[in-house]
Design a protein around this motif. Structure first.
Motif, PDB file in Angstrom:
ATOM      1  N   THR A   1       0.813  -1.218   0.000  1.00 20.34           N
ATOM      2  CA  THR A   1       0.000   0.000   0.000  1.00 20.34           C
ATOM      3  C   THR A   1       0.841   1.261   0.000  1.00 20.34           C
ATOM      4  O   THR A   1       0.522   2.236  -0.708  1.00 20.34           O
ATOM      5  CB  THR A   1      -0.950   0.024   1.219  1.00 20.34           C
ATOM      6  OG1 THR A   1      -1.764  -1.156   1.185  1.00 20.34           O
ATOM      7  CG2 THR A   1      -1.842   1.237   1.209  1.00 20.34           C
ATOM      8  N   TYR A   2       1.924   1.280   0.733  1.00 22.30           N
ATOM      9  CA  TYR A   2       2.644   2.527   0.969  1.00 22.30           C
ATOM     10  C   TYR A   2       3.998   2.656   0.246  1.00 22.30           C
ATOM     11  O   TYR A   2       4.600   3.725   0.294  1.00 22.30           O
ATOM     12  CB  TYR A   2       2.848   2.748   2.476  1.00 22.30           C
ATOM     13  CG  TYR A   2       1.526   2.979   3.161  1.00 22.30           C
ATOM     14  CD1 TYR A   2       0.864   4.193   3.027  1.00 22.30           C
ATOM     15  CD2 TYR A   2       0.910   1.961   3.885  1.00 22.30           C
ATOM     16  CE1 TYR A   2      -0.361   4.402   3.623  1.00 22.30           C
ATOM     17  CE2 TYR A   2      -0.326   2.161   4.490  1.00 22.30           C
ATOM     18  CZ  TYR A   2      -0.946   3.382   4.344  1.00 22.30           C
ATOM     19  OH  TYR A   2      -2.174   3.591   4.934  1.00 22.30           O
ATOM     20  N   PHE A   3       4.432   1.610  -0.422  1.00 20.57           N
ATOM     21  CA  PHE A   3       5.646   1.711  -1.228  1.00 20.57           C
ATOM     22  C   PHE A   3       5.250   1.688  -2.695  1.00 20.57           C
ATOM     23  O   PHE A   3       4.345   0.949  -3.076  1.00 20.57           O
ATOM     24  CB  PHE A   3       6.622   0.573  -0.885  1.00 20.57           C
ATOM     25  CG  PHE A   3       7.276   0.746   0.449  1.00 20.57           C
ATOM     26  CD1 PHE A   3       8.496   1.409   0.550  1.00 20.57           C
ATOM     27  CD2 PHE A   3       6.680   0.267   1.605  1.00 20.57           C
ATOM     28  CE1 PHE A   3       9.094   1.579   1.788  1.00 20.57           C
ATOM     29  CE2 PHE A   3       7.268   0.445   2.852  1.00 20.57           C
ATOM     30  CZ  PHE A   3       8.490   1.099   2.940  1.00 20.57           C
ATOM     31  N   PRO A   4       5.903   2.519  -3.510  1.00 22.26           N
ATOM     32  CA  PRO A   4       5.492   2.620  -4.910  1.00 22.26           C
ATOM     33  C   PRO A   4       5.663   1.301  -5.669  1.00 22.26           C
ATOM     34  O   PRO A   4       6.528   0.489  -5.337  1.00 22.26           O
ATOM     35  CB  PRO A   4       6.406   3.704  -5.482  1.00 22.26           C
ATOM     36  CG  PRO A   4       7.451   3.956  -4.473  1.00 22.26           C
ATOM     37  CD  PRO A   4       7.035   3.357  -3.177  1.00 22.26           C
ATOM     38  N   GLU A   5       4.826   1.143  -6.683  1.00 22.08           N
ATOM     39  CA  GLU A   5       4.880  -0.049  -7.506  1.00 22.08           C
ATOM     40  C   GLU A   5       6.205  -0.108  -8.246  1.00 22.08           C
ATOM     41  O   GLU A   5       6.741   0.909  -8.693  1.00 22.08           O
ATOM     42  CB  GLU A   5       3.714  -0.035  -8.502  1.00 22.08           C
ATOM     43  CG  GLU A   5       3.476  -1.367  -9.153  1.00 22.08           C
ATOM     44  CD  GLU A   5       2.174  -1.393  -9.918  1.00 22.08           C
ATOM     45  OE1 GLU A   5       2.101  -2.141 -10.897  1.00 22.08           O
ATOM     46  OE2 GLU A   5       1.235  -0.667  -9.544  1.00 22.08           O
ATOM     47  N   VAL A   6       6.740  -1.300  -8.386  1.00 18.50           N
ATOM     48  CA  VAL A   6       8.015  -1.513  -9.070  1.00 18.50           C
ATOM     49  C   VAL A   6       7.806  -1.468 -10.569  1.00 18.50           C
ATOM     50  O   VAL A   6       6.909  -2.112 -11.092  1.00 18.50           O
ATOM     51  CB  VAL A   6       8.642  -2.872  -8.644  1.00 18.50           C
ATOM     52  CG1 VAL A   6       9.946  -3.106  -9.388  1.00 18.50           C
ATOM     53  CG2 VAL A   6       8.848  -2.922  -7.153  1.00 18.50           C
ATOM     54  N   GLY A   7       8.671  -0.694 -11.227  1.00 16.04           N
ATOM     55  CA  GLY A   7       8.813  -0.556 -12.653  1.00 16.04           C
ATOM     56  C   GLY A   7       7.660  -0.688 -13.503  1.00 16.04           C
ATOM     57  O   GLY A   7       7.446  -0.730 -14.584  1.00 16.04           O
TER      58      GLY A   7
END
Length: 185
Positions: free
Chosen positions: A179-185
């Motif tokens: 939820t709180y860490f941005p999606e990878v690539g």
């Protein structure tokens, strides 16, 4: 012939004596900036270790986030080093001694907040000390102060969100990461 050679040598000596030595920063400013280089490298190693820990635990979003943080810290260290070189001072890279150990993802966020807030305080303290004696360095430090303020706010947000997580519940921690860490690539 010897007389002409003597005249040429005298002219060279006179012209070399006319070369000015460029100004440099005050020794206490150089010392302070070298200490900040050490802090930036410490942060780099912290985030590099955090990224490795997260990758090993399959927190891939957090790993990517901490990879980016590690790169940012290297950029900050390079900024300070370049500033010193621009002012004719040789930057010394202090040794970094750290062996971070992490219990869980929230532990990393807690420690990252402490690291960033500590660096925020140091940049503010250094800025206040240098303001009356070196406005150029004060202006240079502004970019780093702004960056630290943003980092403190970012980790504050993560800590506020972490208040909702039962750290011993792996699914809640995974949900926090997703939820709180941005999606990878």
């Amino acid at each position: 012939m010897a007389n002409k050679l003597t005249q040429v040598n005298e002219m060279l000596v006179a012209s070399n004596e006319a070369i000015k030595t460029p100004m440099t920063l005050a020794p206490e400013v150089i010392k302070m900036l070298i200490e900040r280089i050490g802090d930036e490298y410490t942060a780099h190693y912290f985030y590099r270790n955090a990224a490795n820990w997260c990758k090993e635990k399959a927190y891939f979003r957090a790993a990517a986030f901490f990879d980016g943080e590690a790169s940012n810290e290297l950029e900050h260290a390079k900024l300070v080093q370049d500033y010193l070189v621009d002012w004719n001072a040789l930057p010394i890279i202090p040794p970094v001694k750290m062996f971070p150990q992490f219990c869980n993802l929230i532990d990393i966020v807690n420690k990252a907040y402490d690291l960033e807030y500590g660096l925020y305080l140091k940049y503010n303290e250094n800025s206040a000390a240098v303001f009356p004696v070196d406005l150029a360095t004060f202006d240079f430090l502004q970019e780093l102060r702004i960056g630290q303020r943003k980092s403190v706010a970012e980790y504050s947000d993560l800590l506020n969100a972490a208040q909702l997580v039962n750290v011993s519940n792996n699914f809640e921690v995974l949900y926090f990461e997703q939820t709180y860490f941005p999606e990878v690539g």
